[in-house]
Design a protein around this motif. Structure first.
Motif, PDB file in Angstrom:
ATOM      1  N   PRO A 267     -20.499  60.329   9.578  1.00 17.39           N
ATOM      2  CA  PRO A 267     -21.230  59.656  10.667  1.00 17.39           C
ATOM      3  C   PRO A 267     -20.556  59.759  12.030  1.00 17.39           C
ATOM      4  CG  PRO A 267     -20.179  58.052   9.203  1.00 17.39           C
ATOM      5  CD  PRO A 267     -20.050  59.392   8.536  1.00 17.39           C
ATOM      6  N   LYS A 268     -19.257  59.988  12.066  1.00 19.56           N
ATOM      7  CA  LYS A 268     -18.556  60.130  13.343  1.00 19.56           C
ATOM      8  C   LYS A 268     -18.395  61.583  13.751  1.00 19.56           C
ATOM      9  CE  LYS A 268     -15.997  55.773  13.171  1.00 19.56           C
ATOM     10  NZ  LYS A 268     -14.664  55.133  13.268  1.00 19.56           N
ATOM     11  N   GLY A 269     -19.109  62.464  13.069  1.00 27.02           N
ATOM     12  CA  GLY A 269     -19.039  63.875  13.407  1.00 27.02           C
ATOM     13  C   GLY A 269     -18.032  64.620  12.554  1.00 27.02           C
ATOM     14  N   ILE A 270     -18.115  65.932  12.627  1.00 20.25           N
ATOM     15  CA  ILE A 270     -17.213  66.764  11.825  1.00 20.25           C
ATOM     16  C   ILE A 270     -15.777  66.618  12.299  1.00 20.25           C
ATOM     17  CG2 ILE A 270     -16.665  69.152  11.199  1.00 20.25           C
ATOM     18  CD1 ILE A 270     -19.653  69.753  11.435  1.00 20.25           C
ATOM     19  N   TRP A 271     -15.583  66.610  13.605  1.00 16.60           N
ATOM     20  CA  TRP A 271     -14.234  66.512  14.158  1.00 16.60           C
ATOM     21  C   TRP A 271     -13.935  65.053  14.493  1.00 16.60           C
ATOM     22  CZ3 TRP A 271     -10.348  69.939  14.287  1.00 16.60           C
ATOM     23  CH2 TRP A 271      -9.226  69.621  15.057  1.00 16.60           C
ATOM     24  N   ASP A 272     -13.201  64.393  13.582  1.00 13.12           N
ATOM     25  CA  ASP A 272     -12.853  62.985  13.762  1.00 13.12           C
ATOM     26  C   ASP A 272     -11.344  62.838  13.562  1.00 13.12           C
ATOM     27  OD1 ASP A 272     -12.708  60.263  13.959  1.00 13.12           O
ATOM     28  OD2 ASP A 272     -13.706  59.832  12.063  1.00 13.12           O
ATOM     29  N   PRO A 273     -10.546  62.835  14.630  1.00 14.38           N
ATOM     30  CA  PRO A 273      -9.086  62.761  14.505  1.00 14.38           C
ATOM     31  C   PRO A 273      -8.608  61.565  13.687  1.00 14.38           C
ATOM     32  CG  PRO A 273      -9.703  63.280  16.764  1.00 14.38           C
ATOM     33  CD  PRO A 273     -10.971  62.945  16.040  1.00 14.38           C
TER      34      PRO A 273
END
Length: 287
Positions: A267-273
Motif C-alpha cells: 500500500p505504500k508503494g514498491i519503494w518503501d525505505p
C-alpha cells in the motif's frame, strides 16, 4: 554491436519514454510531497508540448529556446491558477485541477489555426536525443534531492504532515504550496517538450484525464516516500504493457490485475525505505 543497434532501432522510443514518464512522476511527487493532490500535470505537459512545438514549427526556434519556453509557459500558468485553486485541499483541489485540464483540452480543440484542433500537430522536428532525456532526468533528480534536504524541503514535509501546525511554526504555507505547484508544472512541461520532439505528433487527447490518472498511478505505485519510487513507478507502467504483449487482447486485463495486486500488498508503494529497514532489521536479528 549489431544486436545493440537493432535493439535501439526498435525500442529507442520506448527507452526514451521511460525518461519522460519518470519526469512526469517526479512532477506530481513534488506536489504530493507538499500535501497537495493536484491533477493538472497532464495539462501542464500539454501546455509545454504545444508551446515548444508551435515555436519549433512556426518560428524555427532552436531546441534550447523551445525547452525554456515549454517549461516557462506551464510554470506561469500554474502561478496564475494557483492563486485561487491552492486555497482548496484534498479532493476539492483534485477536482479543480482536473477541471482546469479539461479547459486546456477544450481551448486546444478550438484554437485550430494554432494547435491543429482535434487533428493535432504533425511533423514536429525530432530534436530530442537520448542524452537530452538522460540529462533532464539526472538534473531534475539532483535538484529535487537538494530541495528535499533543504529548509524548503523540510517545510514541504511539515505542511504535508499538518498544515495548521506548520503555519503556527512560522512557515508560509501558501508560498511553499505555490512553489511546489509551479516547479511541478515546469517539470511536467519539460517532459511535454521532450516527448513532443520525440514522437513527431501531439494531439489534445494525449493530455486528458487518462494521462493525468496514469501520472498519479506511476507515483503512488512506485512510492512517495523517496525520489526512487516515482522513477521506478514510471518505468514499470511504461514497460509492463509492452512486456505483456504476448497476452494479446487480455493484455490490459493482466496489466490491471498486476497493478491491483501491487496496491493491495504494497500500500505504500514498491519503494518503501521504512519497509526495507524493517525487513533488513529482522534478517539481522535472525542472523
Amino acid at each position: 554491436m549489431s544486436l545493440l543497434e537493432n535493439f535501439w532501432s526498435v525500442y529507442s522510443n520506448l527507452v526514451l519514454t521511460l525518461g519522460t514518464n519518470a519526469l512526469l512522476a517526479l512532477s506530481i511527487w513534488l506536489t504530493l510531497s507538499c500535501g497537495m493532490l493536484a491533477m493538472a500535470n497532464a495539462a501542464f505537459m500539454g501546455i509545454g508540448a504545444y508551446t515548444s512545438a508551435i515555436l519549433s514549427m512556426n518560428y524555427g526556434a532552436p531546441f534550447p529556446v523551445a525547452i525554456a519556453a515549454g517549461m516557462a509557459a506551464p510554470a506561469l500558468t500554474a502561478f496564475v491558477i494557483g492563486k485561487p485553486t491552492l486555497r482548496l485541499s484534498g479532493v476539492y483541489l483534485a477536482m479543480a485541477t482536473l477541471a482546469f485540464g479539461e479547459v486546456v483540452r477544450i481551448v486546444v480543440l478550438n484554437a485550430e489555426s494554432l494547435t491543429g484542433g482535434a487533428l493535432g500537430l504533425n511533423g514536429i522536428p525530432q530534436a530530442t536525443q537520448w542524452w537530452h532525456v538522460l540529462l533532464a532526468v539526472v538534473l531534475v533528480l539532483f535538484a529535487l534531492w537538494r530541495l528535499r534536504r533543504s529548509k524548503v524541503g523540510r517545510a514541504f514535509e511539515a505542511i504535508k504532515e499538518d498544515e495548521t501546525a506548520a503555519g503556527l511554526m512560522g512557515i508560509d504555507v501558501g508560498a511553499h504550496k505555490m512553489l511546489a505547484f509551479v516547479l511541478g508544472a515546469a517539470i511536467a512541461g519539460l517532459a511535454g517538450v521532450l516527448n513532443a520532439h520525440l514522437t513527431f505528433f501531439i494531439g489534445p487527447n494525449e493530455y486528458g484525464f487518462d494521462r493525468g490518472v496514469d501520472i498519479l498511478t506511476m507515483t503512488v505505485l512506485g512510492g512517495i516516500n523517496g525520489l526512487t519510487g516515482p522513477v521506478l513507478g514510471g518505468v514499470i507502467l511504461t514497460v509492463l504493457p509492452e512486456a505483456l504483449r504476448a497476452f494479446g487482447d487480455f493484455r490490459l486485463v493482466v496489466n490491471g490485475v498486476i497493478l491491483v495486486l501491487i496496491v493491495l500488498f504494497l500500500p505504500k508503494g514498491i519503494w518503501d525505505p521504512a519497509r526495507f529497514r524493517q525487513w533488513f532489521g529482522r534478517k539481522g536479528a535472525m542472523a
